[in-house]
Design a protein around this motif. Structure first.
Motif, mmCIF file in Angstrom:
data_model
loop_
_atom_site.group_PDB
_atom_site.id
_atom_site.type_symbol
_atom_site.label_atom_id
_atom_site.label_comp_id
_atom_site.label_asym_id
_atom_site.label_seq_id
_atom_site.Cartn_x
_atom_site.Cartn_y
_atom_site.Cartn_z
ATOM 1 N N GLN A 110 7.898 48.956 -26.513
ATOM 2 C CA GLN A 110 8.675 49.939 -26.929
ATOM 3 C C GLN A 110 8.762 50.913 -25.666
ATOM 4 O O GLN A 110 7.462 51.321 -25.286
ATOM 5 C CB GLN A 110 8.526 50.556 -28.296
ATOM 6 N N GLY A 111 9.901 51.175 -25.259
ATOM 7 C CA GLY A 111 9.834 52.441 -24.340
ATOM 8 C C GLY A 111 9.977 52.138 -23.002
ATOM 9 O O GLY A 111 9.982 52.504 -21.900
ATOM 10 N N GLY A 112 9.801 50.528 -22.815
ATOM 11 C CA GLY A 112 10.013 50.060 -21.232
ATOM 12 C C GLY A 112 11.306 49.804 -20.988
ATOM 13 O O GLY A 112 11.233 49.558 -19.711
ATOM 14 N N GLY A 113 12.253 50.020 -21.623
ATOM 15 C CA GLY A 113 13.568 49.696 -21.165
ATOM 16 C C GLY A 113 14.454 48.489 -21.620
ATOM 17 O O GLY A 113 15.309 48.273 -21.014
ATOM 18 N N LYS A 114 13.815 47.858 -22.730
ATOM 19 C CA LYS A 114 14.279 46.703 -23.248
ATOM 20 C C LYS A 114 15.836 46.442 -23.614
ATOM 21 O O LYS A 114 16.683 45.904 -23.138
ATOM 22 C CB LYS A 114 13.415 46.137 -24.424
ATOM 23 N N THR A 115 16.221 47.775 -24.408
ATOM 24 C CA THR A 115 17.423 47.576 -24.875
ATOM 25 C C THR A 115 18.466 48.147 -23.844
ATOM 26 O O THR A 115 19.610 47.481 -23.671
ATOM 27 C CB THR A 115 17.552 48.761 -26.060
ATOM 28 N N THR A 116 18.151 49.083 -23.133
ATOM 29 C CA THR A 116 18.920 49.543 -21.842
ATOM 30 C C THR A 116 19.060 48.173 -20.859
ATOM 31 O O THR A 116 20.331 48.051 -20.534
ATOM 32 C CB THR A 116 18.223 50.518 -20.873
ATOM 33 N N LYS A 120 22.486 46.216 -19.658
ATOM 34 C CA LYS A 120 22.611 46.046 -18.216
ATOM 35 C C LYS A 120 22.967 44.796 -17.881
ATOM 36 O O LYS A 120 23.814 44.391 -17.076
ATOM 37 C CB LYS A 120 21.679 46.716 -17.276
ATOM 38 N N ARG A 142 13.792 49.774 -37.034
ATOM 39 C CA ARG A 142 14.233 50.921 -36.120
ATOM 40 C C ARG A 142 15.571 50.827 -36.128
ATOM 41 O O ARG A 142 16.323 50.550 -35.080
ATOM 42 C CB ARG A 142 13.674 51.172 -34.730
ATOM 43 N N THR A 249 11.658 47.787 -14.629
ATOM 44 C CA THR A 249 12.392 48.960 -14.801
ATOM 45 C C THR A 249 11.649 50.287 -14.223
ATOM 46 O O THR A 249 10.718 50.183 -13.786
ATOM 47 C CB THR A 249 12.645 49.096 -16.304
ATOM 48 N N ARG A 250 12.487 51.106 -13.970
ATOM 49 C CA ARG A 250 12.184 52.403 -13.384
ATOM 50 C C ARG A 250 11.575 52.162 -11.857
ATOM 51 O O ARG A 250 10.780 52.876 -11.633
ATOM 52 C CB ARG A 250 10.795 53.093 -14.273
ATOM 53 N N ASP A 252 13.280 53.123 -9.686
ATOM 54 C CA ASP A 252 13.926 54.219 -8.914
ATOM 55 C C ASP A 252 13.121 55.470 -9.055
ATOM 56 O O ASP A 252 13.361 56.367 -8.179
ATOM 57 C CB ASP A 252 15.216 54.600 -9.823
ATOM 58 N N LEU A 276 17.224 50.337 -11.898
ATOM 59 C CA LEU A 276 17.155 51.280 -10.799
ATOM 60 C C LEU A 276 17.619 52.513 -11.258
ATOM 61 O O LEU A 276 18.226 53.455 -10.541
ATOM 62 C CB LEU A 276 17.718 50.986 -9.549
ATOM 63 N N GLU A 278 18.828 55.028 -15.046
ATOM 64 C CA GLU A 278 19.359 54.952 -16.599
ATOM 65 C C GLU A 278 20.953 54.594 -16.789
ATOM 66 O O GLU A 278 21.253 54.061 -17.908
ATOM 67 C CB GLU A 278 19.471 56.099 -17.340
HETATM 68 P P1 GDP Z 1 13.164 49.959 -25.238
HETATM 69 O O1 GDP Z 1 12.395 50.800 -26.466
HETATM 70 O O2 GDP Z 1 12.283 48.955 -24.314
HETATM 71 O O3 GDP Z 1 14.393 49.419 -25.822
HETATM 72 O O4 GDP Z 1 13.702 51.249 -24.043
HETATM 73 P P2 GDP Z 1 15.001 51.795 -23.869
HETATM 74 O O5 GDP Z 1 16.016 50.952 -23.384
HETATM 75 O O6 GDP Z 1 15.473 52.506 -25.069
HETATM 76 O O7 GDP Z 1 14.632 52.802 -22.648
HETATM 77 C C1 GDP Z 1 13.764 53.759 -22.793
HETATM 78 C C2 GDP Z 1 14.242 54.988 -21.957
HETATM 79 O O8 GDP Z 1 14.016 54.353 -20.512
HETATM 80 C C3 GDP Z 1 15.719 55.154 -21.846
HETATM 81 O O9 GDP Z 1 16.013 56.695 -22.007
HETATM 82 C C4 GDP Z 1 16.495 54.561 -20.644
HETATM 83 O O10 GDP Z 1 17.597 55.279 -20.213
HETATM 84 C C5 GDP Z 1 15.379 54.640 -19.617
HETATM 85 N N1 GDP Z 1 15.558 53.514 -18.776
HETATM 86 C C6 GDP Z 1 15.552 52.229 -18.898
HETATM 87 N N2 GDP Z 1 15.449 51.566 -17.810
HETATM 88 C C7 GDP Z 1 15.296 52.554 -16.757
HETATM 89 C C8 GDP Z 1 15.532 52.451 -15.483
HETATM 90 O O11 GDP Z 1 15.298 51.430 -14.732
HETATM 91 N N3 GDP Z 1 15.290 53.530 -14.571
HETATM 92 C C9 GDP Z 1 15.088 54.921 -15.228
HETATM 93 N N4 GDP Z 1 14.856 56.142 -14.698
HETATM 94 N N5 GDP Z 1 15.099 54.881 -16.704
HETATM 95 C C10 GDP Z 1 15.380 53.889 -17.334
#
Ligand code: GDP
Length: 297
Positions: A110-116, A120, A142, A249-250, A252, A276, A278
Motif C-alpha cells: 500500500q502506498g507504493g503507487g500501485k493504483t496510480t 498510467k 478499502r 515509482t517516485r 522523479d 516519474l 503523479e
Molecule cells: P497504492 O496504495 O500503492 O495504490 O498507491 P497510490 O497509487 O494510491 O499512490 C500513492 C501516492 O503516490 C499517490 O499520491 C500518487 O499520486 C503517488 N505516486 C504514485 N506514483 C508516483 C510517482 O511515480 N511519482 C510521484 N511523485 N508520486 C507518485
C-alpha cells in the motif's frame, strides 16, 4: 553526467604515474571510490561488492586510451557494466499481452503507487498500443481504493469493472475475466489489495487471484525511494507469487537509483517502467542508461 565520480577518480589518478595500461593497483584504488559511490546511491553492500569485483576483472590490463584520462576510462567501464546488469532481456517496457484478453496482475504494498501505476499503464496501452483495456480493483477492504481506480478510469477514458459489494477478490478476478472476454478487451488489469507490510493474508489472497487469473504479466509496483526495503519487498513477492517485472515509482524524487541495481541483481527480474510523477502520463520505459548516470552521480 559523471562529474562526481569522475572528479573523485581523477584525484586518485593524478597521484599515479602515467602508464600504458591500467594496473591492478590503479584499478583497485579507483574501485574503492566506485564502491563508495554505489553505497551512497543505496546499492546494497553484497551487490556493490560483486559489482566492483566484476569491474575489476574487466578493467585490469585495459590499455589506456589517449583521448580520455584513466579516471574517465574506469568510469566508462563502470557505466557499461551498470548497463549490462540493469538491462533486461527483450525490448524495454515490452509486455506479453498478445492473446486477448491478456490479464496483467498488479501487486505491491500500500502506498507504493500501485493504483496510480495501473491507471498510467492502462492509459499507455490505450494511447500508444491501441489496446482496449479493462481495469478492476480487488481491494475489497478499502472501498476508497476501488473508487479511486474508477475515478482514474474516467479521467483517462479506460473502462473499470463495476463495483459489486460483498464479492471477494477471486470472485472479482473471475468477473473481470468474463467481462473482458465478452466485451472484446485486449487486456484486463487486476489491481490487487496492498498492505502496509507483507503478511500472510495478503500473500495468500494475491496467490489465489493469480491462480484463477493466470496472468501473462505480474508487475510489482514499488517505491523507488525506499531503497533496500523495495528490494526486500521484491524478493518476497517474487518467491511467493512469481513476478515478471518491476515498476519503480517516485523516480522523479531525489533518490540515487541504487535500488534499481540491487533489484536486478537480487531478483533477476527486469525493471520495465519507472514512475516519474503523479500525473497519469508520468510513466516511462525503464532506461538503464539514465539510471546508470544517476547512480554514478
Ligand atoms: P497504492 O496504495 O500503492 O495504490 O498507491 P497510490 O497509487 O494510491 O499512490 C500513492 C501516492 O503516490 C499517490 O499520491 C500518487 O499520486 C503517488 N505516486 C504514485 N506514483 C508516483 C510517482 O511515480 N511519482 C510521484 N511523485 N508520486 C507518485
Amino acid at each position: 553526467m559523471f562529474e562526481n565520480l569522475s572528479e573523485r577518480l581523477s584525484g586518485v589518478f593524478d597521484r599515479l604515474t602515467k602508464q600504458g595500461a591500467l594496473s591492478e593497483d590503479d584499478v583497485k584504488t579507483a574501485l574503492r571510490e566506485v564502491r563508495v559511490a554505489l553505497l551512497e546511491a543505496d546499492v546494497s553492500l553484497p551487490v556493490a561488492r560483486d559489482f566492483v569485483k566484476a569491474v575489476q576483472d574487466k578493467a585490469t590490463g585495459q590499455a589506456v586510451t589517449k583521448s580520455v584520462t584513466p579516471g574517465q576510462q574506469v568510469v566508462k567501464i563502470v557505466h557499461d557494466e551498470l548497463i549490462a546488469v540493469l538491462q533486461g532481456e527483450g525490448e524495454p517496457g515490452a509486455l506479453r499481452i498478445d492473446n486477448a484478453p491478456a490479464p496483467i496482475l498488479m501487486v505491491g504494498l500500500q502506498g507504493g503507487g500501485k493504483t496510480t501505476t495501473t491507471a498510467k499503464l492502462a492509459k499507455r496501452l490505450k494511447d500508444r498500443d491501441n489496446k482496449k483495456v479493462l481495469m478492476a480493483s480487488l481491494d475489497v477492504n478499502r472501498p476508497a481504493a476501488m473508487e479511486q481506480l474508477q475515478i482514474l478510469g474516467t479521467q483517462i477514458g479506460v473502462d473499470t469493472l463495476p463495483i459489486v459489494k460483498g464479492e471477494n477478490p477471486v470472485q472479482i478476478a473471475k468477473r473481470a475475466k468474463t467481462q473482458a472476454s465478452l466485451g472484446g478487451y485486449d487486456v484486463y488489469m487486476l489491481d490487487t489489495a496492498g498492505r502496509l507490510s507483507i503478511d500472510e493474508e495478503l500473500m495468500a489472497q494475491v496467490e489465489a487471484v493469480r491462480d484463477v487469473a493466470n496472468p501473462r504479466e505480474t508487475l510489482l509496483v514499488v517505491d523507488g525511494l525506499t531503497g533496500q526495503d523495495a528490494v526486500h519487498t521484491a524478493e518476497n513477492f517474487d518467491s511467493r507469487i512469481g513476478i515478471t517485472g518491476v515498476v519503480l515509482t517516485r523516480m522523479d524524487g531525489d533518490g540515487r537509483g541504487g535500488a534499481a541495481l540491487s533489484m536486478r541483481a537480487v531478483t533477476g527480474k527486469p525493471i520495465k517502467f519507472v514512475g516519474l510523477g503523479e500525473k497519469l502520463d508520468a510513466l516511462e520505459t525503464f532506461e538503464p542508461d539514465r539510471i546508470a548516470g544517476r547512480i554514478l552521480g
